[in-house]
Design a protein around this motif. Structure first.
Motif, PDB file in Angstrom:
ATOM      1  N   THR A  60       0.850  -1.189   0.000  1.00  0.00           N
ATOM      2  CA  THR A  60       0.000   0.000   0.000  1.00  0.00           C
ATOM      3  C   THR A  60       0.884   1.237   0.000  1.00  0.00           C
ATOM      4  O   THR A  60       1.964   1.233   0.592  1.00  0.00           O
TER       5      THR A  60
ATOM      6  N   SER B 173       0.563   5.661   0.565  1.00  0.00           N
ATOM      7  CA  SER B 173      -0.296   6.771   0.967  1.00  0.00           C
ATOM      8  C   SER B 173       0.525   8.045   0.858  1.00  0.00           C
ATOM      9  O   SER B 173       1.756   8.016   0.780  1.00  0.00           O
TER      10      SER B 173
ATOM     11  N   THR C 104      -4.640   7.041  -0.740  1.00  0.00           N
ATOM     12  CA  THR C 104      -4.146   5.723  -0.345  1.00  0.00           C
ATOM     13  C   THR C 104      -4.456   4.775  -1.492  1.00  0.00           C
ATOM     14  O   THR C 104      -5.574   4.784  -2.015  1.00  0.00           O
TER      15      THR C 104
ATOM     16  N   SER D  41      -4.095   0.700  -2.357  1.00  0.00           N
ATOM     17  CA  SER D  41      -3.812  -0.633  -1.812  1.00  0.00           C
ATOM     18  C   SER D  41      -3.790  -1.664  -2.932  1.00  0.00           C
ATOM     19  O   SER D  41      -4.175  -1.385  -4.062  1.00  0.00           O
TER      20      SER D  41
ATOM     21  N   THR E 230       3.322  -0.722   4.005  1.00  0.00           N
ATOM     22  CA  THR E 230       2.679   0.529   3.630  1.00  0.00           C
ATOM     23  C   THR E 230       3.762   1.581   3.515  1.00  0.00           C
ATOM     24  O   THR E 230       4.488   1.827   4.478  1.00  0.00           O
TER      25      THR E 230
ATOM     26  N   ASP F  20       4.582   5.387   3.127  1.00  0.00           N
ATOM     27  CA  ASP F  20       4.039   6.735   3.235  1.00  0.00           C
ATOM     28  C   ASP F  20       4.956   7.657   2.444  1.00  0.00           C
ATOM     29  O   ASP F  20       6.101   7.891   2.831  1.00  0.00           O
TER      30      ASP F  20
END
Length: 108
Positions: free
Chosen positions: A4, A6, A50, A52, A85, A87
């Motif tokens: 993911t 973001s 975001t 995914s 994830t 960022d």
């Protein structure tokens, strides 16, 4: 598991780029050729996004289609690992031709 990403798009005054259109592509190994259109969407009202379901260990390129007054958005490239994830932080407009990563992804 998939990965993911973001982040948040901001103009040069630090204001969110509301509803900016985003597109994600896979960058082919040893090439500048992109497999385009694997994901298309919008940032929210605060510039947050975001994405995914990303295949691990692939190199991706994120682009934003912005109104002309913001100038071009240089694609941001990244790789995600299984279950990770990433960022990207705030992607803030620094001048007419460049956005840079900042640490302002969590603000409103």
């Amino acid at each position: 598991p998939t990965g993911t990403i973001s982040g948040r798009l901001l103009d040069k005054e630090g204001e969110p780029l509301k509803q900016a259109q985003l597109s994600l592509s896979i960058v082919r190994a040893n090439s500048s050729i992109f497999d385009t259109g694997i994901w298309n969407g919008n940032a929210d009202q605060d510039g947050h996004f975001t994405i995914s379901g990303l295949i691990p260990d692939c190199k991706y390129s994120l682009r934003a289609d912005l109104p002309e007054e913001y100038g071009p958005f240089r694609p941001t490239e990244f790789t995600v690992q299984s279950g990770e994830t990433v960022d990207l932080g705030g992607l803030t407009q620094k001048n007419q031709f460049r956005f840079e990563r900042t640490n302002d992804s969590k603000s409103p």
